[in-house]
Design a protein around this motif. Structure first.
Motif, short mmCIF file in Angstrom:
data_model
loop_
_atom_site.label_atom_id
_atom_site.label_comp_id
_atom_site.label_asym_id
_atom_site.label_seq_id
_atom_site.Cartn_x
_atom_site.Cartn_y
_atom_site.Cartn_z
N LEU A 1 0.84 -1.20 0.00
CA LEU A 1 0.00 0.00 0.00
C LEU A 1 0.88 1.24 0.00
O LEU A 1 2.03 1.22 0.45
CB LEU A 1 -0.94 -0.03 1.21
N ALA A 2 0.34 2.35 -0.50
CA ALA A 2 1.12 3.58 -0.64
C ALA A 2 1.58 4.09 0.72
O ALA A 2 0.86 4.01 1.72
CB ALA A 2 0.28 4.65 -1.33
N THR A 3 2.79 4.60 0.73
CA THR A 3 3.36 5.24 1.92
C THR A 3 3.91 6.60 1.51
O THR A 3 4.11 6.86 0.32
CB THR A 3 4.49 4.40 2.55
N VAL A 4 4.16 7.42 2.49
CA VAL A 4 4.80 8.70 2.24
C VAL A 4 5.83 8.93 3.34
O VAL A 4 5.64 8.47 4.48
CB VAL A 4 3.76 9.85 2.17
N SER A 5 6.93 9.57 2.99
CA SER A 5 7.97 9.92 3.95
C SER A 5 8.37 11.35 3.68
O SER A 5 7.83 11.99 2.77
CB SER A 5 9.17 8.99 3.80
N ASP A 6 9.32 11.84 4.42
CA ASP A 6 9.81 13.19 4.15
C ASP A 6 10.48 13.28 2.79
O ASP A 6 10.67 14.37 2.26
CB ASP A 6 10.77 13.64 5.26
N SER A 7 10.81 12.13 2.18
CA SER A 7 11.42 12.08 0.85
C SER A 7 10.39 11.97 -0.27
O SER A 7 10.75 12.07 -1.43
CB SER A 7 12.38 10.90 0.76
N GLY A 8 9.12 11.72 0.06
CA GLY A 8 8.09 11.62 -0.96
C GLY A 8 7.27 10.34 -0.84
O GLY A 8 7.42 9.57 0.09
N ARG A 9 6.41 10.13 -1.85
CA ARG A 9 5.53 8.96 -1.86
C ARG A 9 6.28 7.75 -2.39
O ARG A 9 7.19 7.87 -3.21
CB ARG A 9 4.31 9.22 -2.73
N ALA A 10 5.84 6.57 -1.95
CA ALA A 10 6.45 5.31 -2.39
C ALA A 10 5.42 4.20 -2.29
O ALA A 10 4.37 4.35 -1.66
CB ALA A 10 7.67 4.99 -1.52
N ARG A 11 5.74 3.12 -2.92
CA ARG A 11 4.93 1.90 -2.83
C ARG A 11 5.88 0.76 -3.14
O ARG A 11 6.50 0.75 -4.19
CB ARG A 11 3.78 1.93 -3.81
N GLN A 12 5.99 -0.18 -2.22
CA GLN A 12 6.84 -1.34 -2.48
C GLN A 12 5.99 -2.49 -2.99
O GLN A 12 4.78 -2.51 -2.80
CB GLN A 12 7.63 -1.74 -1.24
N ALA A 13 6.64 -3.43 -3.63
CA ALA A 13 5.92 -4.62 -4.09
C ALA A 13 5.39 -5.37 -2.88
O ALA A 13 6.03 -5.41 -1.84
CB ALA A 13 6.86 -5.50 -4.89
N PRO A 14 4.19 -5.95 -3.01
CA PRO A 14 3.66 -6.71 -1.88
C PRO A 14 4.57 -7.87 -1.49
O PRO A 14 5.14 -8.54 -2.35
CB PRO A 14 2.32 -7.24 -2.40
N ASP A 15 4.69 -8.09 -0.21
CA ASP A 15 5.42 -9.23 0.32
C ASP A 15 4.50 -10.44 0.17
O ASP A 15 3.38 -10.43 0.68
CB ASP A 15 5.74 -8.95 1.80
#
Length: 145
Positions: free
Chosen positions: A124-138
């Motif tokens: 699922l989408a995440t956000v950090s101080d570096s921007g948005r991301a989404r990793q492949a599902p485990d």
């Protein structure tokens, strides 16, 4: 010899599991709820460093130490739908946050089981101080696309 601990003798298994479902949600159910347009207020109870590292998009950052003092600013309605989370299964910050809110009279509080860890591991989408991301599902936590 087996011993059992009975904390609530009148609680049946059905009562217990119904209560768990009433007071917990998981990442995929929370994502579906958000997609439906009926999103709860999501509160991240972790530290500032944890928040900076990654969070659920749209979450509000209120560490537990500040929760009682700040919750009315974001949720003046004690019946507001609220989901709290922390790092993951090895962290009880969300349980502490949910208890704080319940003790303050909030009536519709749920805990995100799996926390931020399983939110991210399910892809699922995440956000950090570096921007948005989404990793492949485990594949151990969610079906692969």
């Amino acid at each position: 010899m087996t011993t059992s601990l009975t904390l609530v003798p009148s609680l049946t298994a059905a009562d217990f599991f119904a209560a768990k479902l009433a007071y917990e949600t998981d990442p995929s159910d929370l994502a579906a709820e958000r997609a439906s347009g009926d999103a709860p207020l999501i509160i991240d109870t972790r530290s500032g460093a944890s928040w900076s590292q990654g969070r659920i998009p749209g979450a509000v950052h209120i560490p537990n130490a500040q929760l009682a003092a700040r919750i009315a600013d974001v949720a003046p309605d004690k019946d507001a739908k609220i989901v709290v989370y922390c790092w993951g299964p090895g962290c009880n910050g969300s349980t502490r946050g949910a208890l704080i809110l319940a003790n303050l009279g909030y009536t519709n509080v749920r805990e995100l089981i799996g926390g931020f860890e399983y939110w991210a591991r399910e892809g699922l989408a995440t956000v950090s101080d570096s921007g948005r991301a989404r990793q492949a599902p485990d594949p151990l936590t969610a079906p692969l696309p």
